[in-house]
Design an enzyme around this catalytic site. Structure first.
Site, short mmCIF file in Angstrom:
data_model
loop_
_atom_site.label_atom_id
_atom_site.label_comp_id
_atom_site.label_asym_id
_atom_site.label_seq_id
_atom_site.Cartn_x
_atom_site.Cartn_y
_atom_site.Cartn_z
N GLN A 186 0.81 -1.22 0.00
CA GLN A 186 0.00 0.00 0.00
C GLN A 186 0.85 1.27 0.00
OE1 GLN A 186 0.04 -2.36 2.36
NE2 GLN A 186 -0.15 -1.53 4.44
N ASN A 209 10.74 -6.63 1.17
CA ASN A 209 10.44 -8.04 0.96
C ASN A 209 9.94 -8.30 -0.46
OD1 ASN A 209 7.71 -7.28 0.87
ND2 ASN A 209 7.40 -7.72 3.03
N HIS A 258 18.66 -11.23 8.29
CA HIS A 258 17.75 -10.25 7.69
C HIS A 258 16.34 -10.82 7.56
CE1 HIS A 258 19.58 -6.47 6.65
NE2 HIS A 258 20.66 -7.06 6.20
N HIS A 323 25.76 -8.81 -2.36
CA HIS A 323 27.00 -8.54 -1.62
C HIS A 323 28.00 -9.65 -1.94
CE1 HIS A 323 23.68 -6.93 0.95
NE2 HIS A 323 24.48 -5.88 1.02
N ASP A 356 26.80 -1.91 5.14
CA ASP A 356 25.41 -1.73 5.57
C ASP A 356 25.24 -0.46 6.38
OD1 ASP A 356 24.16 -3.83 4.36
OD2 ASP A 356 24.01 -5.08 6.15
#
Length: 427
Positions: A186, A209, A258, A323, A356
């Site tokens: 959304q 995701n 993660h 990575h 990161d």
């Protein structure tokens, strides 16, 4: 991790497959939510926030007083760390500025290229199981350096209807004031179409995701650009007997935690090292607060033994990792010849965590093999290049005939006439 020894090349595609759903599996859900938000705007946003985040909000935009509360909740130690990271990221991205490119291609024909900022950009900051305030730095800093006029930030609220204090503190530190408590599909739909509250943007940035990744891809069908298809995180380490097994294991776990759909891969010419890393993984895993998540990711991950550096490099380029860590005796072999990787980390003392957070490079990178064609986020991601040209009388006389001949051959008479009229006036 599953240990695979010297796999045949024909097996690589299967072995290197990511543990993610296909676009087709979730596109229908994404499309339905997009259609609803397009029609019903904030009413639809509220409905899905209640459904997916479990909270009903009267106002989705973060108020000024909420920033003040958030700042007070962030420890001084964390503020200092964020400020140091901000300084390094600013330095690296400021260094990416380029000057105007100018050339006179022919006497009287001047061509140049200049960068202009994208006026309206949307930043998506994941805030589910891990509130990624570091991503605010990675996106907001280059957006500000580029000169984007309107920067919109969306991040999902928690069960109390709040965004993590560190996200709000970092947003304020970076000069971002338009922050919305909206996440998931959304949020991407809201920035794509615009609502009564959320502004429509021209380009959307940020990792997330699988559902948000597909949502970003769907946004492009409605004329909104995206940084890249950046989905579940992944890491590939190439290491040999010169590597520190405990360091390698820690790097693999740093990505595995993660999410359950993350993937980590170890490629090595040393079976002995693979065994050492396997033992270290189990030793370190049990100490992690997110060990259940990390374990699921490890279950989807692999250690691959190959016979030579040459085979290893070919396999790595085929995978195209987000990575890529190099801990080998022959470091330059991999560094000089890697073709497909989002970001490269070299040596035993360069953990992926550095990129990161605080080394200065950007951590928003292409996943799922997209490093074969996409770059990670950088200053140019927030700009577009505009070309200019100016032709004098001498210039049109020098190139006019070539233009006319080419246009005539393509059957475009009006193109030809646009030149011939000018040439005739100059005779």
């Amino acid at each position: 991790m599953n240990i695979i020894k010297n796999p045949a090349k024909k097996e690589w595609k299967t072995i290197l497959q990511r543990p993610t759903q296909t676009v087709g599996d979730i596109e229908q859900t994404v499309t339905q939510i997009f259609d609803d938000v397009k029609r019903n705007k904030d009413a639809a946003i509220s409905k899905y926030t209640a459904l997916f985040d479990g909270v009903e909000l009267e106002n989705t935009q973060v108020a000024v007083f909420e920033f003040s509360i958030a700042v007070a909740k962030v420890s001084d130690e964390l503020k200092i760390a964020i400020q140091q990271a901000k300084s390094n990221i600013e330095a690296f991205h400021t260094a990416q500025k380029t000057e105007k490119v100018f050339i006179e291609t022919t006497n009287g024909v001047s061509c140049w290229q200049e960068k202009r900022p994208i006026q309206k950009v949307g930043l998506y900051i994941p805030g589910g199981t891990a509130p990624l305030f570091s991503t605010v730095l990675m996106l907001a800093i280059p957006a500000q350096i580029a000169g984007c006029k309107e920067i919109v930030l969306c991040s999902p609220p928690n069960k109390d209807g709040e965004i993590h204090p560190a996200i709000l503190y970092t947003a304020q530190l970076c000069g971002i004031t338009k922050v919305f408590k909206v996440g998931g599909i959304q949020a991407i739909a809201g920035m794509t179409f615009g609502t009564e509250v959320i502004p429509k943007v021209y380009k959307i940035f940020g990792p997330a995701n699988q559902f948000v990744t597909v949502a970003k891809q769907l946004a492009t069908k409605y004329g909104v650009a995206i940084d890249m298809p950046a989905g579940p995180s992944e890491l590939l380490v190439v290491a040999d007997d010169t590597a520190n097994a405990s360091y390698v294991a820690s790097d693999l776990l740093s990505q595995a935690e993660h999410g359950a759909d993350s993937q980590v891969i170890l490629v090595s010419t040393s079976e002995k090292l693979i065994q050492k890393v396997s033992l270290e993984l189990q030793k370190q895993l049990i100490t992690l607060p997110r060990r259940d998540i990390a374990q699921k990711a490890i279950d989807n991950s692999k250690s691959i033994w190959v016979a030579s550096d040459e085979i290893a490099l070919e396999l790595i380029n085929e995978y195209g990792p987000e990575h890529f860590i190099v801990c080998t005796k022959n470091t330059s072999f991999y560094v000089d010849q890697i073709e497909n990787a989002g970001s490269v980390f070299i040596g035993n003392y360069t953990p992926e965590s550095a990129g990161d957070y605080a080394s200065g490079t950007n951590h928003t990178l292409p996943t799922n093999g997209f490093s074969k064609a996409y770059s990670g986020v950088n200053l140019d991601s927030f700009t577009k290049s505009i070309t200019f040209q100016e032709i004098t009388k001498e210039g049109i006389l020098n190139i006019g005939n070539s233009i006319a001949v080419m246009a005539a051959e393509e059957g475009l008479e009006a193109h030809k006439n646009a030149v011939i009229l000018r040439l005739n006036d100059l005779k």
